[in-house]
Design a protein around this motif. Structure first.
Motif, PDB file in Angstrom:
ATOM      1  N   ALA A  78       2.345  21.835  20.766  1.00  0.00           N
ATOM      2  CA  ALA A  78       3.646  21.176  20.696  1.00  0.00           C
ATOM      3  C   ALA A  78       3.550  19.713  21.124  1.00  0.00           C
ATOM      4  O   ALA A  78       4.081  18.814  20.457  1.00  0.00           O
ATOM      5  CB  ALA A  78       4.663  21.906  21.558  1.00  0.00           C
ATOM      6  N   SER A 226       8.434  30.853  15.371  1.00  0.00           N
ATOM      7  CA  SER A 226       8.780  29.689  16.172  1.00  0.00           C
ATOM      8  C   SER A 226      10.229  29.307  15.897  1.00  0.00           C
ATOM      9  O   SER A 226      10.780  29.625  14.837  1.00  0.00           O
ATOM     10  CB  SER A 226       7.843  28.531  15.810  1.00  0.00           C
ATOM     11  N   GLN A 227      10.846  28.604  16.871  1.00  0.00           N
ATOM     12  CA  GLN A 227      12.262  28.229  16.794  1.00  0.00           C
ATOM     13  C   GLN A 227      13.123  29.476  16.571  1.00  0.00           C
ATOM     14  O   GLN A 227      13.987  29.540  15.702  1.00  0.00           O
ATOM     15  CB  GLN A 227      12.506  27.173  15.706  1.00  0.00           C
ATOM     16  N   TYR A 269      18.890  21.477  18.518  1.00  0.00           N
ATOM     17  CA  TYR A 269      18.559  20.205  17.878  1.00  0.00           C
ATOM     18  C   TYR A 269      19.796  19.377  17.547  1.00  0.00           C
ATOM     19  O   TYR A 269      19.715  18.161  17.408  1.00  0.00           O
ATOM     20  CB  TYR A 269      17.774  20.448  16.578  1.00  0.00           C
ATOM     21  N   GLY A 308       6.686  28.070  23.844  1.00  0.00           N
ATOM     22  CA  GLY A 308       6.557  27.111  22.752  1.00  0.00           C
ATOM     23  C   GLY A 308       7.320  25.831  23.018  1.00  0.00           C
ATOM     24  O   GLY A 308       7.306  25.290  24.127  1.00  0.00           O
ATOM     25  N   ARG A 309       8.037  25.369  22.000  1.00  0.00           N
ATOM     26  CA  ARG A 309       8.731  24.079  22.083  1.00  0.00           C
ATOM     27  C   ARG A 309       9.822  24.063  23.147  1.00  0.00           C
ATOM     28  O   ARG A 309      10.321  22.987  23.509  1.00  0.00           O
ATOM     29  CB  ARG A 309       9.346  23.739  20.727  1.00  0.00           C
ATOM     30  N   GLY A 313      10.246  20.344  23.929  1.00  0.00           N
ATOM     31  CA  GLY A 313      11.091  19.798  22.869  1.00  0.00           C
ATOM     32  C   GLY A 313      12.312  19.059  23.374  1.00  0.00           C
ATOM     33  O   GLY A 313      12.532  17.883  23.029  1.00  0.00           O
ATOM     34  N   ASN A 348       7.437  11.661  12.708  1.00  0.00           N
ATOM     35  CA  ASN A 348       8.136  12.947  12.725  1.00  0.00           C
ATOM     36  C   ASN A 348       8.141  13.506  11.307  1.00  0.00           C
ATOM     37  O   ASN A 348       9.018  13.203  10.503  1.00  0.00           O
ATOM     38  CB  ASN A 348       9.559  12.817  13.249  1.00  0.00           C
ATOM     39  N   ARG A 350       8.495  16.662  10.485  1.00  0.00           N
ATOM     40  CA  ARG A 350       9.204  17.934  10.361  1.00  0.00           C
ATOM     41  C   ARG A 350      10.382  17.901   9.389  1.00  0.00           C
ATOM     42  O   ARG A 350      10.588  18.866   8.640  1.00  0.00           O
ATOM     43  CB  ARG A 350       9.656  18.434  11.732  1.00  0.00           C
ATOM     44  N   THR A 408      12.893  15.476  20.305  1.00  0.00           N
ATOM     45  CA  THR A 408      11.662  15.249  19.530  1.00  0.00           C
ATOM     46  C   THR A 408      10.406  15.437  20.376  1.00  0.00           C
ATOM     47  O   THR A 408       9.316  15.032  19.971  1.00  0.00           O
ATOM     48  CB  THR A 408      11.650  13.835  18.931  1.00  0.00           C
ATOM     49  N   ALA A 410       8.674  18.065  20.967  1.00  0.00           N
ATOM     50  CA  ALA A 410       7.701  18.971  20.350  1.00  0.00           C
ATOM     51  C   ALA A 410       7.433  18.575  18.902  1.00  0.00           C
ATOM     52  O   ALA A 410       8.370  18.333  18.142  1.00  0.00           O
ATOM     53  CB  ALA A 410       8.216  20.401  20.413  1.00  0.00           C
ATOM     54  N   TYR A 411       6.173  18.530  18.557  1.00  0.00           N
ATOM     55  CA  TYR A 411       5.706  18.365  17.179  1.00  0.00           C
ATOM     56  C   TYR A 411       6.045  17.017  16.559  1.00  0.00           C
ATOM     57  O   TYR A 411       5.970  16.872  15.342  1.00  0.00           O
ATOM     58  CB  TYR A 411       6.235  19.511  16.296  1.00  0.00           C
TER      59      TYR A 411
END
Length: 453
Positions: A78, A226-227, A269, A308-309, A313, A348, A350, A408, A410-411
């Motif tokens: 991440a 994920s998410q 988000y 994870g995120r 995140g 970014n 994503r 932002t 994560a990733y």
């Protein structure tokens, strides 16, 4: 100076002063831009540490109530830097790595090998050797052939390799097909589903690991995506894994000591979205595994989870400077204002890759202008170079404005590229009204230094 706290999806250290300017952990956004430029990833250290500690405490408490131990692993993929790895380890987390590079960063940060896991569906021999040399706590094998490869390399090194077998339970969840990781038609893990009366691929790999003296089979690993915002999938997957554990014990007499339940917990988000609550998910999962183990008549193993995120995140945001502002008539009576910034899909990917949705605000000033429908886009030569698909921004948004995109952490940096030969932004940590660079901004000289022309 008075401040207001905007709440999710911003980090807990974000506020706006009485002039409408953003302040992050006590540092005004104008100071961040003046010192570090844009685009820049900004990381709220106290927020990240608090989330890491919060997940650890929630799961330790919930699993202690059912008589089980648990470890929490930070997802290096991440966002990983030496400082970030050090922070999460100081808060009691272990670190999950997916490549030799991530392993090297975790080790450089001082994370003990025993507190590091190594993932990957196609590990190289060098990466496996590095993991063995570092004495990592677990290598997650992802295929039957990898059982033999890890065993052979462990024999050559004169060590016994601690391994877990990654299985796919058929339970899949997440925000996009590409990040749902437990359905059958994908590259990760070994299916628990058997065909024609034969052993399943997962059982075959577990039996092979038990049979190899060069391997110590720690346990079984599962990850469903994920998410994830609905916890029900974890309960079904956990029951499947515990059933596989019991079946292996019946076949071999080996009741493995550990089960990894994965994670990939979702975050907010957009304004109005609600992230998974650590206390709630911990209690739900703990109750589910206790019930499943009791029904199977097997003692509980030690568990591990991977939020994870959810750790990093929400702790991050990205700062941009606005350039071109262009109203575009997209339909009769509908005008969309295209707001171009000095970054984009290189920092970014994503939104272009997954259609991921983000929230942006003008953060350097207060505006009383009526909001307009806007799309925040980058500077790259791609029509899909979109940072925020749809957002309401002040109608007087103009060149030179500072724009921030929330959540932002994560990733962003970890998936960043040099597309169009754009140098990657720095990662800047903020805490206690001060900022410092964790990862410096790349320069054109960095790009040219790689070109042997």
């Amino acid at each position: 100076m008075t401040t207001t706290i905007p709440g999710e999806p911003w980090s807990t250290g974000v506020a706006r002063d009485d002039e409408g300017a953003l302040v992050v952990a006590g540092v005004p956004v104008a100071d961040l831009v003046a010192q570090h430029g844009t685009p820049a990833y900004v990381l709220d250290e106290a927020d990240l540490r608090s989330r890491a500690a919060g997940y650890r405490r929630a799961f330790e408490a919930a699993f202690a109530e059912v008589g089980a131990g648990v470890d929490v692993y930070y997802a290096g993929k991440a966002l990983l830097s030496v400082a970030v790895a050090r922070w999460v380890h100081e808060e009691g987390l272990r670190v999950d790595t997916a490549t030799g590079g991530e392993l090297a960063v975790a080790l450089r940060a001082g994370v003990p090998g025993a507190h590091i896991g190594v993932h990957g569906n196609n590990k190289s021999d060098d990466e496996i050797r590095a993991a063995l040399d570092a004495g990592v706590g677990r290598i997650i094998v992802d295929s039957l052939v990898e059982v033999d490869r890890v065993a052979a390399l462990a024999a050559a090194a004169g060590v016994v390799a601690p391994v877990m077998v990654r299985v796919t339970t058929g339970v899949h969840a997440g925000g996009h097909e590409y990040i749902s990781t437990a359905h059958e038609d994908q590259k990760f893990g070994l299916s628990v589903a058997a065909a024609d009366g034969a052993d399943s691929p997962a059982m075959t790999a577990l039996l092979a690991a038990v049979a190899r003296p060069e391997l110590h089979l720690l346990g079984i690993h599962s990850h469903i995506g994920s998410q994830i915002l609905d916890p029900s999938g974890f309960e079904v997957a956990a029951r499947t894994v515990l059933e596989l554990r019991a079946a292996l014990a019946l076949r071999t007499g080996v009741l493995v000591d550990e089960v990894d339940l994965g994670g990939g917990y979702g975050i907010a988000y957009l304004p109005g979205e609600v992230a998974l609550d650590p206390d709630r998910i911990a209690k739900d999962v703990a109750a589910s595994v206790a019930s499943s183990a009791a029904a199977l008549g097997t003692p509980l193993p030690r568990f591990s989870i991977e939020p994870g995120r959810a750790i990093v995140g929400p702790a991050g945001l990205t700062l941009y400077t606005v350039g071109t502002v262009k109203p575009v008539r997209v339909d009769e009576g509908l005008v969309r204002t295209y707001v171009s910034v000095d970054g984009g899909m290189s920092d970014n990917i994503r939104p272009a890759l997954y259609g991921a949705r983000y929230h942006a605000e003008v953060v350097g000033r207060l505006s009383s202008a009526e909001p307009v429908l806007a799309r925040v886009v980058g500077k790259h030569c791609e029509s899909g170079d979109i940072v925020v698909h749809e957002v309401q921004l002040p109608g007087d948004v103009r060149a030179g404005d500072v724009l921030a995109v929330a959540a932002t952490g994560a990733y962003g940096r970890s998936m960043a590229s040099n597309y169009n030969h754009v140098p990657r932004p720095p990662v800047v940590a903020v805490r206690d009204a001060a900022s410092r660079v964790l990862v410096r901004r790349e320069t054109v000289e960095d790009l040219l230094a790689l070109d042997q022309g």
